[in-house]
Scaffold this active site. Sequence first.
Site, PDB file in Angstrom:
ATOM      1  N   GLU A   1       0.837  -1.201   0.000  1.00 58.27           N
ATOM      2  CA  GLU A   1       0.000   0.000   0.000  1.00 58.27           C
ATOM      3  C   GLU A   1       0.878   1.259   0.000  1.00 58.27           C
ATOM      4  O   GLU A   1       1.864   1.318   0.744  1.00 58.27           O
ATOM      5  CB  GLU A   1      -0.852  -0.054   1.279  1.00 58.27           C
ATOM      6  CG  GLU A   1      -1.908   1.008   1.377  1.00 58.27           C
ATOM      7  CD  GLU A   1      -2.860   0.744   2.555  1.00 58.27           C
ATOM      8  OE1 GLU A   1      -2.590  -0.167   3.374  1.00 58.27           O
ATOM      9  OE2 GLU A   1      -3.872   1.466   2.651  1.00 58.27           O
TER      10      GLU A   1
ATOM     11  N   LYS B   1      -8.971   3.490  -2.465  1.00 65.70           N
ATOM     12  CA  LYS B   1      -9.389   2.633  -1.336  1.00 65.70           C
ATOM     13  C   LYS B   1     -10.799   3.034  -0.893  1.00 65.70           C
ATOM     14  O   LYS B   1     -11.091   4.218  -0.708  1.00 65.70           O
ATOM     15  CB  LYS B   1      -8.388   2.808  -0.193  1.00 65.70           C
ATOM     16  CG  LYS B   1      -8.528   1.840   0.966  1.00 65.70           C
ATOM     17  CD  LYS B   1      -7.328   1.953   1.912  1.00 65.70           C
ATOM     18  CE  LYS B   1      -7.383   1.002   3.072  1.00 65.70           C
ATOM     19  NZ  LYS B   1      -6.197   1.096   3.938  1.00 65.70           N
TER      20      LYS B   1
ATOM     21  N   CYS C   1      -5.769  -3.475   1.808  1.00 68.43           N
ATOM     22  CA  CYS C   1      -5.570  -3.715   3.250  1.00 68.43           C
ATOM     23  C   CYS C   1      -6.847  -3.796   4.077  1.00 68.43           C
ATOM     24  O   CYS C   1      -7.492  -4.824   4.109  1.00 68.43           O
ATOM     25  CB  CYS C   1      -4.618  -2.666   3.806  1.00 68.43           C
ATOM     26  SG  CYS C   1      -3.870  -3.221   5.346  1.00 68.43           S
TER      27      CYS C   1
ATOM     28  N   PRO D   1      21.954   1.256  29.462  1.00 64.24           N
ATOM     29  CA  PRO D   1      22.233   1.178  30.903  1.00 64.24           C
ATOM     30  C   PRO D   1      21.789  -0.213  31.360  1.00 64.24           C
ATOM     31  O   PRO D   1      20.595  -0.514  31.329  1.00 64.24           O
ATOM     32  CB  PRO D   1      21.364   2.280  31.501  1.00 64.24           C
ATOM     33  CG  PRO D   1      20.902   3.115  30.343  1.00 64.24           C
ATOM     34  CD  PRO D   1      20.871   2.203  29.164  1.00 64.24           C
ATOM     35  N   LEU D   2      22.734  -1.038  31.741  1.00 60.43           N
ATOM     36  CA  LEU D   2      22.443  -2.461  32.007  1.00 60.43           C
ATOM     37  C   LEU D   2      22.414  -2.709  33.505  1.00 60.43           C
ATOM     38  O   LEU D   2      23.447  -2.644  34.177  1.00 60.43           O
ATOM     39  CB  LEU D   2      23.537  -3.307  31.337  1.00 60.43           C
ATOM     40  CG  LEU D   2      23.298  -4.794  31.183  1.00 60.43           C
ATOM     41  CD1 LEU D   2      22.101  -5.086  30.294  1.00 60.43           C
ATOM     42  CD2 LEU D   2      24.542  -5.471  30.585  1.00 60.43           C
ATOM     43  N   SER D   3      21.216  -2.990  34.043  1.00 62.06           N
ATOM     44  CA  SER D   3      21.060  -3.007  35.505  1.00 62.06           C
ATOM     45  C   SER D   3      21.256  -4.369  36.140  1.00 62.06           C
ATOM     46  O   SER D   3      21.289  -4.473  37.358  1.00 62.06           O
ATOM     47  CB  SER D   3      19.653  -2.527  35.843  1.00 62.06           C
ATOM     48  OG  SER D   3      18.723  -3.488  35.383  1.00 62.06           O
ATOM     49  N   GLY D   4      21.298  -5.434  35.327  1.00 59.80           N
ATOM     50  CA  GLY D   4      21.327  -6.771  35.928  1.00 59.80           C
ATOM     51  C   GLY D   4      19.920  -7.290  36.143  1.00 59.80           C
ATOM     52  O   GLY D   4      19.724  -8.392  36.637  1.00 59.80           O
ATOM     53  N   GLY D   5      18.904  -6.486  35.758  1.00 56.31           N
ATOM     54  CA  GLY D   5      17.497  -6.911  35.827  1.00 56.31           C
ATOM     55  C   GLY D   5      17.054  -7.426  34.461  1.00 56.31           C
ATOM     56  O   GLY D   5      17.789  -7.324  33.471  1.00 56.31           O
ATOM     57  N   ILE D   6      15.803  -7.906  34.414  1.00 55.75           N
ATOM     58  CA  ILE D   6      15.382  -8.624  33.204  1.00 55.75           C
ATOM     59  C   ILE D   6      15.081  -7.692  32.025  1.00 55.75           C
ATOM     60  O   ILE D   6      15.260  -8.069  30.871  1.00 55.75           O
ATOM     61  CB  ILE D   6      14.190  -9.553  33.529  1.00 55.75           C
ATOM     62  CG1 ILE D   6      14.137 -10.686  32.511  1.00 55.75           C
ATOM     63  CG2 ILE D   6      12.892  -8.806  33.568  1.00 55.75           C
ATOM     64  CD1 ILE D   6      13.435 -11.909  33.004  1.00 55.75           C
ATOM     65  N   ASP D   7      14.635  -6.466  32.312  1.00 50.85           N
ATOM     66  CA  ASP D   7      14.222  -5.594  31.204  1.00 50.85           C
ATOM     67  C   ASP D   7      15.405  -5.115  30.364  1.00 50.85           C
ATOM     68  O   ASP D   7      15.396  -5.213  29.132  1.00 50.85           O
ATOM     69  CB  ASP D   7      13.432  -4.398  31.735  1.00 50.85           C
ATOM     70  CG  ASP D   7      12.122  -4.830  32.363  1.00 50.85           C
ATOM     71  OD1 ASP D   7      11.648  -5.926  32.014  1.00 50.85           O
ATOM     72  OD2 ASP D   7      11.592  -4.097  33.202  1.00 50.85           O
ATOM     73  N   SER D   8      16.430  -4.574  31.028  1.00 54.46           N
ATOM     74  CA  SER D   8      17.586  -4.118  30.239  1.00 54.46           C
ATOM     75  C   SER D   8      18.314  -5.323  29.644  1.00 54.46           C
ATOM     76  O   SER D   8      18.911  -5.237  28.563  1.00 54.46           O
ATOM     77  CB  SER D   8      18.528  -3.246  31.075  1.00 54.46           C
ATOM     78  OG  SER D   8      18.808  -3.843  32.295  1.00 54.46           O
TER      79      SER D   8
HETATM   80  N1  ATP Z   1      22.414  -0.113  38.322  1.00 49.79           N
HETATM   81  C1  ATP Z   1      22.041   0.246  37.111  1.00 49.79           C
HETATM   82  N2  ATP Z   1      22.950   0.337  36.128  1.00 49.79           N
HETATM   83  C2  ATP Z   1      22.595   0.664  34.889  1.00 49.79           C
HETATM   84  N3  ATP Z   1      21.354   0.955  34.540  1.00 49.79           N
HETATM   85  C3  ATP Z   1      20.394   0.891  35.462  1.00 49.79           C
HETATM   86  C4  ATP Z   1      20.675   0.535  36.792  1.00 49.79           C
HETATM   87  N4  ATP Z   1      19.517   0.559  37.459  1.00 49.79           N
HETATM   88  C5  ATP Z   1      18.562   0.901  36.581  1.00 49.79           C
HETATM   89  N5  ATP Z   1      19.090   1.101  35.386  1.00 49.79           N
HETATM   90  C6  ATP Z   1      18.397   1.474  34.132  1.00 49.79           C
HETATM   91  O1  ATP Z   1      17.147   2.045  34.438  1.00 49.79           O
HETATM   92  C7  ATP Z   1      16.100   1.255  33.893  1.00 49.79           C
HETATM   93  C8  ATP Z   1      14.916   1.251  34.831  1.00 49.79           C
HETATM   94  O2  ATP Z   1      15.326   0.691  36.059  1.00 49.79           O
HETATM   95  P1  ATP Z   1      14.444  -0.391  36.803  1.00 49.79           P
HETATM   96  O3  ATP Z   1      15.072  -0.734  38.067  1.00 49.79           O
HETATM   97  O4  ATP Z   1      13.039   0.002  36.703  1.00 49.79           O
HETATM   98  O5  ATP Z   1      14.670  -1.563  35.939  1.00 49.79           O
HETATM   99  P2  ATP Z   1      13.590  -2.565  35.484  1.00 49.79           P
HETATM  100  O6  ATP Z   1      12.537  -1.826  34.775  1.00 49.79           O
HETATM  101  O7  ATP Z   1      13.258  -3.468  36.578  1.00 49.79           O
HETATM  102  O8  ATP Z   1      14.530  -3.173  34.470  1.00 49.79           O
HETATM  103  P3  ATP Z   1      15.651  -4.114  34.774  1.00 49.79           P
HETATM  104  O9  ATP Z   1      14.866  -5.368  34.862  1.00 49.79           O
HETATM  105  O10 ATP Z   1      16.492  -3.941  33.608  1.00 49.79           O
HETATM  106  O11 ATP Z   1      16.310  -3.723  36.071  1.00 49.79           O
HETATM  107  C9  ATP Z   1      16.719  -0.131  33.670  1.00 49.79           C
HETATM  108  O12 ATP Z   1      16.046  -0.858  32.680  1.00 49.79           O
HETATM  109  C10 ATP Z   1      18.129   0.226  33.297  1.00 49.79           C
HETATM  110  O13 ATP Z   1      18.214   0.557  31.927  1.00 49.79           O
HETATM  111  N1  GLN Z   2      -3.387  -0.054   6.165  1.00 54.30           N
HETATM  112  C1  GLN Z   2      -4.464  -0.693   6.549  1.00 54.30           C
HETATM  113  O1  GLN Z   2      -5.539  -0.587   5.991  1.00 54.30           O
HETATM  114  C2  GLN Z   2      -4.244  -1.634   7.703  1.00 54.30           C
HETATM  115  C3  GLN Z   2      -5.460  -1.997   8.488  1.00 54.30           C
HETATM  116  C4  GLN Z   2      -5.525  -3.375   9.042  1.00 54.30           C
HETATM  117  N2  GLN Z   2      -6.515  -3.402  10.115  1.00 54.30           N
HETATM  118  C5  GLN Z   2      -4.207  -3.977   9.524  1.00 54.30           C
HETATM  119  O2  GLN Z   2      -3.826  -3.792  10.651  1.00 54.30           O
HETATM  120  O3  GLN Z   2      -3.567  -4.685   8.792  1.00 54.30           O
END
Ligand code: ATP
Ligand code: GLN
Length: 706
Positions: free
Chosen positions: A45, A114, A175, A355-362
């Site tokens: 499209e 369309k 689409c 920024p790597l915190s050692g937690g699961i998100d980063s």
């Molecule tokens: N000690 C640290 N060193 C580096 N970065 C940090 C640290 N603590 C937090 N951050 C940054 O801030 C963000 C938000 O912190 P938070 O403690 O909420 O982490 P979170 O959302 O639980 O994620 P994570 O699981 O990565 O810790 C983290 O994802 C990370 O990028």
């Molecule tokens: N561009 C479109 O028309 C997309 C709409 C459609 N609901 C989709 O998510 O694929």
Amino acid sequence: MAPLVTVATCALNQWSLDFAGNLRRIKQSIVKAKEAGATLRVGPELEIPGYGCLDHFLENEVYENSWDSVHSILTDPSLHDIIIDVGLPLLHRNCRYNARAIILNGQILCLRPKLYLANDGNFREMRFFTPWNRPRHVEQYYLPPHIQKLQGRRQVPIGDVVLSTIDTTLAAETCEELFTPNSPHINMGLNGVEIFTNSSGSHHSLRKLDERIALISEATRKNGGVYLYSNQLGCDGDRLYYDGCAMIFVNGDIVGQSSQFSLNEVEVVVATIDLEVVRAYRFAPSRGLQAVAAPPYERIELDFSLSHDDIDLPHSCTPRRPPRYHLPEEEIALGPACWLWDYLRRSKSAGYFIPLSGGIDSCATATIVYSMCRLVIAAIKEGNEQVIEDTKRIAAYSEKLPETAEELCNQVLYTCYMGMTNQSSKETRERAQALSDRIGSYHTDVNIADVYNSTRNILTQATGFEPKFKVHGGSTTSNLALQNIQARSRMVIAYYFAQELCEVRKRPGGGSLLVLGSSNVDECLRGYLTKYDCSSADINPIGSISKVDLKRFISWASTNFDMPILKDFIDATPTAELEPITSDHTQSDEVDMQMTYAELSRFGTLRKVNHLGPYGMFLRLLEEWGGEGKLSPREIADKVKKFFHFYQINRHKQTVATPAYHAESYSPDDHRFDLRPFLYPPAFQSWSFEKIDKRVEALEKRGQGK
Ligand SMILES: Nc1ncnc2c1ncn2[C@@H]1O[C@H](COP(=O)(O)OP(=O)(O)OP(=O)(O)O)[C@@H](O)[C@H]1O
Ligand SMILES: NC(=O)CC[C@H](N)C(=O)O
Ligand SMILES: Nc1ncnc2c1ncn2[C@@H]1O[C@H](COP(=O)(O)OP(=O)(O)OC[C@H]2O[C@@H]([n+]3cccc(C(=O)O)c3)[C@H](O)[C@@H]2O)[C@@H](O)[C@H]1O
């Protein structure tokens, strides 16, 4: 015996307003289709300007440039002898339309606007375009002067038409029209259309491919026919990732499917089909009864045959194959990784900083960057020329191309653990280091206590007041303020490091890094984050992914990427580590938030996907969570009320949320997807909460309070 036809559809990695690049990819796809023997090619499209131009669709220049691209297609003889269905925006009688141009041998056959525009979620087509909304209506379109010269006439038909070739009939739907209850393909099919094209601008969200496949297979299973689905691919300059997956269906079955996540810029899918199978499929008298009553379409007659009698071309039909789906955890590994690659190469940045915190998100964010490196190395090994060219610029520390994902990761990913003397634990610091060792990122480990102490002391200097953490006898306000200094200092340090680390490593040609944020969808929804802390980054690959899905992804990656270290992240209790650790206190996310991540995910879905307010959500959860031996109405009421209280007081944080890859249907993204107020009346005084209370009391009186 009907003739065999070879048809093609494609997925193109378009970039909004990149007219030259988009045209190059369109032409490549047509040439590839022709090389495979196809006589029909459909593209995504609005592929000429790119689907995601948004308010640029209000500028005349975009329409003029699009016609320049069409001019180039019409005058290129290497693109002749194939019907081309190409997407562009059109101005007609001062209205703007989202349209297709059907082209053959340097001539425009017709334009097909369309009918039903997409206008929910991330889609805002009604803001830019007028829906044609007149099924089967056709009128004349006045071509721009330079196209008139080529065409040898001033007008071409515009409208909801079908095309008759010497050997079959085809028609286009666009689409969203596939997603509507009364799709055009229904009447088209009843009118004898055998081949349907669908050009889409459809972005990824987790588990969405299932819906597309179900809709197309259902459409062609009921109606019979060949369905060519084309879609855009990649990041075209926004939070969205278009997940390609061009497909060809015959009578409900798939005969061709391109990749859903890929670093290829052009993917063409071709199938050879015996039209007899469509004709035979439509035998039922009940279909005939409807067909004779169906409203007729105006037909454009073409002196062209889709079938071929060239003995060198395939003379057997493409067999059907099962649909290919990815697991949601694979979708997380691949979608955001491809998006990050497009963002990196198109922004001309030197790499990413996390920024790597050692937690699961980063950790998940870093693993997604590592997944990107794996995809790049695989594409280099396959000889993908565009990826090789981009990698040569990005991986600038060495003369030769990196051979492993770890080698590339060392060049493009920078991680940093920013610890505090009393708040950070040995475990998080070691996990961050171990993850970096495994993926090869350039890692630094710093102590930010000096920044924290000097910021804190400025207040004492100015006022004599000494803020304290709660565990040291301080107030709730000071407890938060002291946490926020740490969190916000991390953001400042992140941007400083991102600018300087390439200088420190003497990267040839210099450059700076993009800062990646790591707040997940549930924290954003609940507002469990500090405004303008590390959640304020350049972009965030996981901002619309739930904690539950992230955990599944990490567990999947631990096996599939051979990363046993990831198991340690899954087992760890999520914690912000912003409060001092004492013998009887360690901060924990779920305790702080007063709700679990699993509950948050459910609240998020009911709020956004099921469109429920507090009272509606309470009633729904009474069914789901209540009953004998489960939660009491009062407990459910408390949970719902707590959620809405926190959601409402923290909604303002979403106004500054980092642009995040869109992945989740309950994303609270305030910028484009989930438009809501950010100053709410107090939830505890609301009519909805009153209704909840009355209902709880009534249930308790009736003895159903247990
Ligand atoms: N000690 C640290 N060193 C580096 N970065 C940090 C640290 N603590 C937090 N951050 C940054 O801030 C963000 C938000 O912190 P938070 O403690 O909420 O982490 P979170 O959302 O639980 O994620 P994570 O699981 O990565 O810790 C983290 O994802 C990370 O990028
Ligand atoms: N561009 C479109 O028309 C997309 C709409 C459609 N609901 C989709 O998510 O694929
Ligand atoms: N209605 C409204 N409209 C606009 N702004 C509003 C507002 N109400 C408050 N504000 C403003 O909001 C701000 C308060 O919000 P904010 O500064 O975020 O601070 P706040 O929400 O008070 O605290 C942050 C919370 O996030 C937690 N947390 C968890 C995990 C990680 C991290 C981390 O950062 O690493 C943080 C932390 O433990 C704490 O509970 C103030 O500036 C206030 O002025």
